[in-house]
Write an enzyme that holds these catalytic residues in place. Structure first.
Site, PDB file in Angstrom:
ATOM      1  N   LYS A  80       1.294  34.076  16.299  1.00 51.31           N
ATOM      2  CA  LYS A  80       0.958  32.884  17.554  1.00 51.31           C
ATOM      3  C   LYS A  80       1.100  31.780  16.796  1.00 51.31           C
ATOM      4  CE  LYS A  80      -2.058  32.219  21.623  1.00 51.31           C
ATOM      5  NZ  LYS A  80      -3.294  32.809  22.170  1.00 51.31           N
TER       6      LYS A  80
ATOM      7  N   SER B 144      -6.982  36.908  26.036  1.00 51.54           N
ATOM      8  CA  SER B 144      -5.562  36.356  25.588  1.00 51.54           C
ATOM      9  C   SER B 144      -4.917  37.399  24.728  1.00 51.54           C
ATOM     10  CB  SER B 144      -5.599  34.837  24.976  1.00 51.54           C
ATOM     11  OG  SER B 144      -6.060  34.188  25.904  1.00 51.54           O
TER      12      SER B 144
ATOM     13  N   SER C 174      -2.893  34.272  26.692  1.00 52.53           N
ATOM     14  CA  SER C 174      -1.540  33.538  26.044  1.00 52.53           C
ATOM     15  C   SER C 174      -1.205  33.902  24.730  1.00 52.53           C
ATOM     16  CB  SER C 174      -2.432  32.166  25.930  1.00 52.53           C
ATOM     17  OG  SER C 174      -3.558  32.304  24.855  1.00 52.53           O
TER      18      SER C 174
END
Lengths: 460, 432
Positions: free
Chosen positions: A83, A166, A142
């Site tokens: 990420k 997330s 996310s």
């Protein structure tokens, strides 16, 4: 034969050890899959193809010289996606936010430093990433880029971060294993802060075994993170015989948009029972309270953490903040302001203590707690923009675990209308091995985690 | 109108590292931005880890100021926007400071009411030149102790004495170099006026004028006196002074307005989630208390009692530069068996202070012999002392031995130490 990019971490290491294939071949297979699929999925912000191939070549030489090298470098030569909110020295790190466009960190996060022997590509969600099970749906956020990359086998595993679900939400919606470790288990140093008191770096993997394996590498006390903690990650066990699984009524009493999800989880609980576990009722506060607490505390911390992006040092002016970020900062500044602080922030912290105490009590009767990860199926792209706290409502069942800092893993446990359904296993503090052992036993007897996403089957 | 004055004193801690990162804290004359890291630059993802050495030093200072040492303490974030504050907040302490209420006695016996002693991080430094602003982050993150007093000063001289005492204590306890020229120690004065009736009823004024960043005791004195006049004139013309920040302008010899504070600034304090709360055991506190060095007021008592120094001479050794000379004083006094003479040499001959103890001892002995007064001169002094202290003489005659010691001391003082104490005793006994 299974394509190399579809292998798990465990299978990849076994193959590398046996010299059945090379790290370069693993990386090439992932790069080929990225070239084939990422135009549709859009999981990656940046693919570090050259760097990955060079690292793979170096790994292969080390493996040839010493096949036992995995004892010292457990993830040597394994391609992973990361990420884009982990600081990576010399590589633009944006957290998928315009405000950070062009920011090149001069230092490396503790997690990516520990994963240095792996082979990193770079994933995120700058643009709308698609769900590999249905390209018209979101993957969840996310860490959606990371989850979609794993689900569509564009990497062997991925790193995400979980503030209020997330990792678990996209793991659930993409049909993979997502581990939010205990708060403090993995160093946050270098992870761009969202809500400092709940941010947890964690892996997204194809199996529970893989999640446990990666956790062992990234866990541990870090002298650069005062909130990190000591303590070994215990080994996995192969049985759930005698395991007391807590079933919180309040988690099944929420408004399921798709009632079949509830039934899927109840069926999965039967699988555990058949394997020798016992189900016990536990009382937990209804998750809706965690939504209120989380919203106040997360916004407060976000407003503070984003204050450093003042338009002076990071190249972009404050106008580059998106509307959602602005909303959060304004709400957070309000809940921390003089005269309102006690009414919001202090009260939220008090309820947070109640949530923590509730879990403590529940864990005296149960070894792990199981519930649904999400109350609904993946939503169409664009829907998230319509409601400011849509995320909190759909993440409702994950917020109590975040507020209490507990380890939680989400694993696929069935299908509804062709979409994977996630089940979350919550453990007490330092209880990752317990929930991952139960998850592994479940995966040993089921094949939900082995299904190829329907949305990418026909793509060429 | 009566002066109401409260102080905020900032002292940079002389810890090896900065407050929340591993950067070295000794930045004197260092290349700009050479002592920086992701944490003190406020880069995204970097985290603060509290420096225990700085915590201990703040505790030591708090203990000497007789503060309550809080067993539970935590750091808060204090938010405001300024280019020299890279995170948009300063890590400071608000609700649970390391040290709570305390007091420090002045020479007059007046006790200064201390509200708190807490720890925070220093900010960076801005330079403005050619229409550009440059920032040096070396100072960013250096451990800073803040001492806050109640608005308890009615006289600026008391405030100056308090500041000097704090400076001495910080040096004696090895907490800070407290060098005002280097910015190790900075003062802020909160100044307002009230009527005599308000003072009697214990009512505080409704406004205060903050004079920031005062970097010398003299400037503080000037700034407070200037404000006293300025605010008095405003009241005389029927106005109430505005609540505002002002700065001392040495060129203008006055304070100038910097920022008007209509309302208190909202810093949106909340506990820093990056730093776990701190707990201090009673064992830790007791052990630290034992490690405290001899303090200036304790030293002064000892110098007067054990060495027979005059209070004024003793004062020299417990403040400012004199503190460093104490070990040398004690050594030479032992070598020469003449503490008063030793003190006189060290106080009056600045050039000899760096000499070795042996050389100093020679000097003291030589000085005594070269200046030893003749017996006739001494007899004159003794008679003078006897005439001036009839009661003490009567006490001695009544059998009080210590009265003689006092008379000897008076004679030594009269002769400025240029006499042999034994000769004086003989003369006194003869005369009386």
């Amino acid at each position: 034969m299974t394509k190399l990019n579809e292998l798990t971490v465990k299978e990849s290491i076994e193959g590398l050890k046996a010299q059945a294939f090379t790290s370069v071949e693993l990386v090439q297979a992932c790069l080929a899959e990225i070239a084939r699929l990422d135009g549709y999925i859009k999981a990656y912000i940046k693919v570090l193809a050259e760097e990955a191939l060079a690292a793979a070549q170096a790994a292969d030489e080390q493996i040839r010289a010493d096949p036992e090298i995995f004892n010292q470098k457990p993830l040597l030569g394994i391609p992973y996606a990361c990420k884009d909110n982990y600081s990576t020295k010399g590589i633009e790190t944006t957290a998928a936010a315009n405000i950070l466009r062009g920011y090149i960190p001069p230092y490396e996060s503790t997690v990516t430093e520990k994963l240095k022997h792996g082979v990193s590509t770079d994933a995120s969600d700058f643009f709308v990433t698609r769900n590999p099970w249905d390209l018209s749906k979101v993957p969840g956020g996310s860490s959606g880029g990371s989850a979609a990359a794993v689900a569509s086998h564009m990497c062997t595993f991925a790193m995400g971060s979980d503030t209020g679900g997330s990792i678990r939400c996209p793991a659930s919606w993409c049909g993979i294993t997502g581990l939010k470790p205990m708060y403090g288990r993995v160093s946050r140093y270098g992870l761009i802060s969202m809500a400092s008191s709940t941010d947890c770096p964690g892996p997204l993997t194809k199996t529970a075994w893989d999640a446990h394996y990666v956790l062992q590498v990234i866990a541990g006390k870090d002298s650069k993170d005062a909130t990190s903690s000591n303590g070994d990650v215990k080994a996995l066990t192969n049985s759930v015989a005698g395991l007391r699984i807590g079933v919180p009524k309040s988690y099944f009493a929420v408004d399921f948009e798709t009632p079949a999800i509830k039934q899927t989880i109840l069926d999965a609980l039967k699988t555990f029972e058949k394997a020798g576990a016992t189900l016990v009722n536990v009382d937990l506060l209804p998750p809706k309270y965690a939504v209120a607490v989380y919203t106040v505390i997360q916004r407060s911390e976000v407003s503070s953490n984003l204050a450093r992006f003042d338009g002076i040092r990071f190249g972009q002016s404050r106008n580059a903040f998106g509307y959602e970020a602005r909303r959060r900062m304004m709400l957070g500044a309000y809940t921390l302001s003089a005269g309102y602080y006690d009414e919001y922030y202090t009260k939220a912290q008090k309820v947070r203590t109640l949530i923590v105490e509730g879990f403590k009590k529940a864990f005296s009767a149960a070894d792990i707690i199981v519930g649904p990860t999400m109350p609904n199926l993946p939503v169409p792209i664009g829907m998230l923009d319509s409601s400011p706290i849509f995320g909190e409502l759909t993440d409702m069942m994950q917020l109590p675990g975040s507020m209490a800092g507990l380890p939680v893993v989400s694993i696929p446990c069935g299908f509804v209308s062709g979409f994977p359904i996630g089940m979350q296993l919550i453990g007490p503090h330092f209880g990752e091995a317990g929930i991952l052992s139960a998850a592994k036993v479940f995966q040993d007897t089921t094949n939900f985690h082995l299904q190829m996403p329907s949305g990418i089957k026909e793509l060429t | 109108m009566k002066l109401v004055l409260g102080l905020e004193i900032h002292i940079q801690v002389n810890a090896k590292h900065k407050m929340f990162c591993g950067c070295l804290a000794d930045i004197w004359q260092a290349e700009p931005n050479s002592h920086t890291c992701p944490t003190c630059l406020g880069l995204p993802g970097a985290l603060p880890v509290p420096n225990f050495e700085a915590v201990q030093k703040a505790h030591k200072l708090g203990m000497v100021l007789n503060c309550v040492i809080n067993t539970n303490s935590h750091f808060d974030r204090k938010h405001y926007f300024y280019p020299d504050l890279p995170k948009g907040y300063q890590i400071s302490q608000y609700k649970e400071p390391l040290c709570g209420r305390g007091c420090l006695e002045l020479n007059s016996g007046y006790c200064v009411d201390i509200e708190r002693v807490h720890l925070e991080e220093d900010t960076a430094k801005s330079f403005h030149a050619d229409g550009k602003t440059l920032i040096d982050f070396n100072k960013s993150g250096i451990a800073l102790i803040e001492i806050v007093t109640a608005p308890c000063f009615g006289q600026v001289t008391d405030a100056v004495e308090f500041c000097k005492k704090v400076q001495d204590i910080a040096r004696v306890c090895d907490v800070s170099d407290a060098d005002m020229e280097k910015g190790n120690m900075r003062l802020e004065a909160n100044i307002s006026l009230r009527t005599a009736e308000m003072e009697q009823a214990g009512i505080l004024p409704t406004y205060k004028v903050e004079v920031k960043n005062i970097n010398s005791f003299r400037f503080m004195e000037k700034a407070v006196l200037f404000e006293l006049n300025r605010q008095t004139e405003l009241f005389d013309s029927g106005q109430t002074p505005k609540q505002e920040n002002r700065g001392w302008d040495e060129k203008k010899q006055g304070t100038v307005s910097q920022r008007t504070k209509e309302e208190a600034h909202d810093y949106r304090y909340f506990p820093d989630p990056d730093i776990p709360p701190l707990h201090f055991s009673s064992e830790y506190i007791a052990k630290l208390k034992q490690s405290l060095p001899e303090l200036p007021h304790q030293l002064k008592t000892r110098l007067v009692k054990d060495y027979g120094l005059k209070p004024a001479s003793a004062e020299f050794f417990v403040s400012g530069l004199g503190i460093e000379l104490v070990p040398k004083f004690e050594r030479v006094a032992m070598l020469t068996n003449d503490p008063v003479g030793t003190a006189n040499v060290l106080i009056n001959k600045a050039g000899l202070r760096t000499s070795s103890s042996e050389d100093l001892a020679k000097e003291v002995v030589q000085k005594r012999s070269s200046h030893t007064l003749t017996v006739s001169e001494l007899t004159e002094v003794v008679s003078k002392v006897i005439v001036a202290n009839p009661e003490v003489v009567a006490n001695y005659k009544g059998g009080k031995e210590s009265a003689l010691q006092f008379l000897v001391g008076q004679c030594m003082r009269e002769t400025q130490g240029k006499a042999d104490p034994r000769t004086i005793i003989d003369l006194l006994k003869q005369t009386v």
